[in-house]
Design an enzyme around this catalytic site. Structure first.
Site, PDB file in Angstrom:
ATOM      1  N   SER A 173      40.807   9.350  38.862  1.00  0.00           N
ATOM      2  CA  SER A 173      40.086   8.837  37.709  1.00  0.00           C
ATOM      3  C   SER A 173      38.591   9.019  37.956  1.00  0.00           C
ATOM      4  O   SER A 173      38.165  10.118  38.301  1.00  0.00           O
ATOM      5  CB  SER A 173      40.456   7.367  37.455  1.00  0.00           C
ATOM      6  OG  SER A 173      39.890   6.910  36.237  1.00  0.00           O
ATOM      7  N   HIS A 200      42.417  10.908  34.619  1.00  0.00           N
ATOM      8  CA  HIS A 200      42.090  10.105  33.440  1.00  0.00           C
ATOM      9  C   HIS A 200      40.942  10.751  32.666  1.00  0.00           C
ATOM     10  O   HIS A 200      39.778  10.618  33.029  1.00  0.00           O
ATOM     11  CB  HIS A 200      41.699   8.680  33.848  1.00  0.00           C
ATOM     12  CG  HIS A 200      42.808   7.910  34.481  1.00  0.00           C
ATOM     13  ND1 HIS A 200      42.610   6.744  35.191  1.00  0.00           N
ATOM     14  CD2 HIS A 200      44.154   8.129  34.515  1.00  0.00           C
ATOM     15  CE1 HIS A 200      43.765   6.288  35.623  1.00  0.00           C
ATOM     16  NE2 HIS A 200      44.721   7.126  35.240  1.00  0.00           N
ATOM     17  N   ASP A 296      46.109   2.229  38.976  1.00  0.00           N
ATOM     18  CA  ASP A 296      47.077   3.219  38.515  1.00  0.00           C
ATOM     19  C   ASP A 296      47.519   4.075  39.695  1.00  0.00           C
ATOM     20  O   ASP A 296      46.693   4.546  40.488  1.00  0.00           O
ATOM     21  CB  ASP A 296      46.457   4.095  37.423  1.00  0.00           C
ATOM     22  CG  ASP A 296      47.470   5.016  36.782  1.00  0.00           C
ATOM     23  OD1 ASP A 296      48.665   4.662  36.763  1.00  0.00           O
ATOM     24  OD2 ASP A 296      47.069   6.088  36.291  1.00  0.00           O
TER      25      ASP A 296
END
Length: 354
Positions: A173, A200, A296
């Site tokens: 991310s 992401h 995540d």
């Protein structure tokens, strides 16, 4: 840092006098940050950073002389840990400049509006970006407050990590594109294990992101579509609007996409990708988690480990945000904690030999 205590400092680098003033006003009005300096170009920023340290550098891209993209690597070095937030009119979703900036090490980007639109939504978005970059959200702040971080598994512990793996799945991310660059450039052209990537990013970024990864890695890279076959020597990236899962087929494996809700709330999420490679590849799966905010990938990592596979995460020092990799390291599910360059070497040296 308490409310009203602007101990986090910001350097603004923008050739527009008006933009510098408006950005400064938005930052100071928050009461949570202090503008340490505002300079018109990259050389002035480098001179400033030789004398002073800041937490965040707000950098424009389009400047006369040395552009923000050209100056970015030097500013990262000179910043000595300062995170770089690109604020530019050309930093829109899907823009080539945006992906290039993230690949070179920028922590995040924000579109700079027309002069008349600096107040309101832009000011709120700017302060929100700064909050996130200095880990003011509750989840990351909780991790930062750990008084003594647990010991990270040493590089030597990675001796048997991924031995015989047949697929590599990478989740990332904030700060992850730069780390991905370092991982992928360490792979030789002969490396033939397929690589899956969940980063992401919004869907509009993905075509250029895939092209950037292909250039970085020197191998084909595609944005995932339903029923796409997983082939040796290729990279597949999750689209920005669906989770990427792997399913077994009669002659190998293929991609399935879905939009089911996940616990992390991310779209796309690393967890479905990890869980599915654990189901299909078991002990032959290698999962990697790079810089990113939140948790995540933690659930999926646990599934990979339970099925006999391996998880390697990025180290704290090289991460822009040590949320995603840190949560896995602290849970004990990481086989090794390494720099991106070391992860690239590990993958290359322990690749599956058919």
């Amino acid at each position: 840092m308490s409310e009203g205590d602007p101990s986090a400092t910001v350097l603004i680098v923008d050739d527009s006098v008006v933009a510098r003033a408006m950005i400064s006003r938005a930052i100071e009005a928050s009461g949570r940050f202090a503008v340490a300096g505002a300079v018109p170009n990259a050389p002035a920023a480098l001179r400033f950073l030789r004398e002073s340290r800041v937490d965040v550098i707000v950098l424009d891209i389009e400047m006369p002389g040395v552009t923000g993209l050209v100056a970015l690597p030097d500013l990262i070095v000179a910043g000595r840990g300062a995170k770089v937030l690109i604020v530019s009119s050309v930093a829109s979703d899907g823009a080539a400049a945006t992906i290039e900036a993230l690949a070179q090490g920028a922590a995040d980007t924000l579109v700079k509006p027309d002069i008349g639109d600096f107040a309101g939504k832009f000011s709120v978005a700017l302060v929100d970006k700064l909050d996130r970059l200095i880990a003011r959200d509750e989840q990351v702040a909780e991790e930062v407050r750990v008084p003594v971080p647990p010991p990270e598994p040493p590089v030597a512990a990675a001796r048997d990590v991924g031995k015989g793996f047949e697929i590599v799945a990478i989740g990332a991310s904030t700060g992850g594109i730069h780390a991905l660059n370092q991982v992928l450039t360490g792979l030789p052209s002969s490396f033939s294990v397929p690589i899956l990537v969940t980063q992401h990013l919004p869907a509009s970024f993905m075509p250029y992101f895939a092209a950037q990864l292909a250039t970085m890695a020197g191998r084909p890279c595609d944005v995932a579509t339903g029923h796409m076959r997983i082939r040796p020597g290729r990279i597949i990236v999750a689209p920005g609007d669906a989770h990427m899962r792997v399913v077994r087929t009669s002659d190998g494996a293929a991609i399935r996409l879905n939009g089911d809700p996940v616990r992390s709330g991310c779209m796309p999420s690393v967890d479905p990708m990890f869980a599915s490679i654990a189901e299909v590849f078991g002990a032959r799966a290698l999962g990697i988690v790079l810089s990113g905010m939140g948790r995540d990938g933690s659930d999926g990592a646990r599934t990979i480990v339970a099925r006999g596979g391996s998880i390697v995460v990025q180290d704290r020092e090289s991460s822009v945000v040590w949320g995603m990799p840190g949560s896995i390291a602290k849970s004990g599910d990481a086989s090794a904690v390494m720099t991106p360059a070391e992860i690239g070497q590990l993958i290359a040296n322990r690749r599956h030999i058919a």
